[in-house]
Design a protein around this motif. Sequence first.
Motif, short mmCIF file in Angstrom:
data_model
loop_
_atom_site.label_atom_id
_atom_site.label_comp_id
_atom_site.label_asym_id
_atom_site.label_seq_id
_atom_site.Cartn_x
_atom_site.Cartn_y
_atom_site.Cartn_z
N ASP A 474 1.14 -1.47 0.24
CA ASP A 474 -0.03 -0.25 -0.12
C ASP A 474 0.55 1.18 -0.13
N GLU A 475 1.75 1.20 0.87
CA GLU A 475 2.91 2.44 0.67
C GLU A 475 3.73 2.41 -0.43
N MET A 477 2.37 1.67 -3.67
CA MET A 477 1.25 2.59 -4.64
C MET A 477 1.09 3.55 -4.68
N GLN A 478 1.15 4.05 -2.87
CA GLN A 478 0.67 5.07 -2.88
C GLN A 478 1.76 6.06 -3.89
N ARG A 479 3.25 5.72 -3.34
CA ARG A 479 4.67 6.51 -3.47
C ARG A 479 4.32 6.89 -5.04
N ARG A 481 1.09 6.58 -7.18
CA ARG A 481 0.52 7.16 -6.92
C ARG A 481 0.63 9.08 -7.22
N GLU A 482 1.45 9.19 -6.23
CA GLU A 482 1.62 10.71 -5.63
C GLU A 482 2.87 11.15 -6.50
N GLU A 483 4.09 10.26 -6.52
CA GLU A 483 4.89 11.08 -6.99
C GLU A 483 5.46 11.02 -9.22
N TYR A 486 0.83 7.66 -11.57
CA TYR A 486 0.06 6.66 -11.67
C TYR A 486 -1.48 6.62 -10.95
N SER A 507 -5.07 -5.16 -7.05
CA SER A 507 -3.78 -3.92 -6.75
C SER A 507 -2.82 -5.59 -5.65
N LYS A 512 3.12 -7.97 -7.63
CA LYS A 512 3.24 -6.74 -6.95
C LYS A 512 3.00 -7.22 -4.75
#
Length: 577
Positions: A474-475, A477-479, A481-483, A486, A507, A512
Amino acid sequence: MVITRICDNTINPIFHIRHLKLESFLWNLIIRAALHHNLSPHSPISVYLRMRRHSVTPDFHTFPFLLPSFHNPAHLPLGRRTHAQILLFGLHADPFVRTSLLNMYSSCNDLASAQRVFDESISKDLPAWNSVVNAYAKAGLLDVARKLFDEMPERNVISWSCLINGYVTCGRNREALGLFREMQLSKIRPNEFTLSAVLSACGRLGALEEGRWVHAYVDKYNVEIDVVLGTSLIDMYAKCGSLERAKLVFVSLGCKKDVKAYSAMMCCLAMHGLTEECFQLFSEMTSNNINPNSVTFVGVLGACVHGGLVDEGRSYFAMMVERFGITPSIQHYGCMVDLYGRAGLIEEAESFIASMPMEPDELIWGSLLSGSRMLGDAKTCEAALKRLIELDPMSSGAYVLLSNVYAKTGRWIEVKRIRQEMEANTKLNSLLKTVKGIKKVPGCSSVEVDGVIHEFVVGDESQEESESIYAMLDEVMQRLREEAGYVLDTREVLLDLDEEGKVKALSYHSEKLAIAFFLMKTRPGTPVRIIKNLRICGDCHLVMKLISKLYGREIVVRDCNRFHHFRNGSCSCRDYW
């Protein structure tokens, strides 16, 4: 003089028989020469019959030379008649004759007779035990082979090697490596045959650290790296994604390289998408007067497939037949169908299938399916999948893919019908107790950390550290999306689910989970090698690209189709497909 010429195979030794009263040991030499040098038209059995016509009595050396000439089920009647001759001359108790009989029946797939010869042996020596264990291992009856192995009063390197090779041949690679570790504890040193089998298991599992340990063992004990062991090392490193090490081993073989070594290296280059290097190696091989074999052309045609080189593929296919006289196998036809399909030449692919001299199998229809799926040609997909189901009604993959084709076009009634067929077949076969029925093969990925292989399946929550792994994923995938902006592509999920369900389904694909675990357990910058049993999906392919860039990792993914090398946000493959 006669013996020298027989061994040199410079003349036909049968002509000398007319002029000499040969004793049995000379006849034995001629039988052996006929076996090893293919003295057509004088087969070993014809030499033996002539020996009997000369009233020469066979001895305990005759049959160990004669029996290896019976090595497939078609030879079984002659093998049984030879067994009768052994009984007639009272040689059945000789240990060399008995072991040769065991090996003959094993080669002819007559395990019942092999077991009977073993059971009737008054004194069961080590070669006899090895032969019967090898017979069951070769036949895939590994539980029986292991039981006999455990009952052996003593074991040597042949005993261990036969069983290890049996596990590898049957795809039970983890057990093969476990048995190899037991062998090491027993203080029995492996030979080249053992090491080749172990390297094969390492390659299939992607166990690079274990494979490197075997290579270090070879160097430590000065085991000669002949062309067989060298080819095994090339294959292991290639399948584990260590292309540079594979190349180093290949170069180190020097003048020992034969067609098998060249073919292994070409297949390696093709799997990794290095088309031009594969072609250059083919030219080098033929320039060195080494003729290619059928495996060579599987590699070269595979390189054409991954490079999208239709004209080159046609040229190499024609060269194989016209210049080198190699009859194309189903694998070669499969490569060509795959090549046409990926190039969007569906009609040519269908015409090529129609021209085949043999019935198309799962490989052919699967190749046509791949091409038609890429183009979104639902009609051809449906036709290919229906043929796949006809060939193998118990195949999970064909049903699932056909269901997905219908789902992609919104034909949910057809999806429901296909899934009902799957369930009906499962229940029917459960009642008949013949097979387990149709079950979807789950996606499975593995990574090696500190010499240990860790496996993950889609949605896996059985791992000891599952909570931490999912949190790490989750960490990540969040990165992304933010950077990197995605956005998860739910079009990859071909199921009748709501959007939330599709997000969850996509997911937690196995690759993954595997990379999340690897990122948790290794130092920054450590290369990632993932082995996946199915084809990597488009969303996971994108995720691997982004992770390679944001986390500064080299990522190698081996799926069921090829290798993908991800570096700094790019993949080595021509395109996703």
